[in-house]
Write a protein that holds these residues in place. Sequence first.
Motif, PDB file in Angstrom:
ATOM      1  N   LYS A 104       0.841  -1.299   0.041  1.00  0.00           N
ATOM      2  CA  LYS A 104       0.044  -0.083  -0.108  1.00  0.00           C
ATOM      3  C   LYS A 104       0.850   1.220  -0.022  1.00  0.00           C
ATOM      4  N   SER A 156       2.282   1.719  -3.374  1.00  0.00           N
ATOM      5  CA  SER A 156       0.908   2.047  -4.166  1.00  0.00           C
ATOM      6  C   SER A 156       0.841   3.554  -3.948  1.00  0.00           C
ATOM      7  N   ASP A 157       0.833   4.001  -2.961  1.00  0.00           N
ATOM      8  CA  ASP A 157       0.667   5.636  -2.685  1.00  0.00           C
ATOM      9  C   ASP A 157       1.932   6.270  -3.176  1.00  0.00           C
TER      10      ASP A 157
END
Length: 125
Positions: free
Chosen positions: A65, A68-69
Amino acid sequence: MIEQKYGPQTAEVEEMIERIRTITPKQTKALKDAWKEAWEWTRGSAWSTTQEAVWVVLQHAGRDKIWSDAWVAVVQDGALKKNMGVAIEATWDAALALVARDLIPPELFNSLYEPWASAMEAKPH
């Protein structure tokens, strides 16, 4: 406690995002050239293996995550909007290396980060 949106290297990723916002055409060309040279030197296969190894390390560390950010901020909202072309690949690799820096050997970090560092005169903290 300070929020670490992009993991332990949040400050470096945020600095990269800011550098992308102000990247010049000359820097974009230097970044493209540096990445192409590195890709050709490794014939691409070693480069792809390095990228995949770092991605697997991030997944096992639970940082998918975070990656991804970082990818959205650095690549999608940054490099793509600046129409950086092939330089997007170098930017992506450098961001990947920064997010995983504390999890990977220095050789892997350097192989992914070096094109960005040489073109942007950026040294990791």
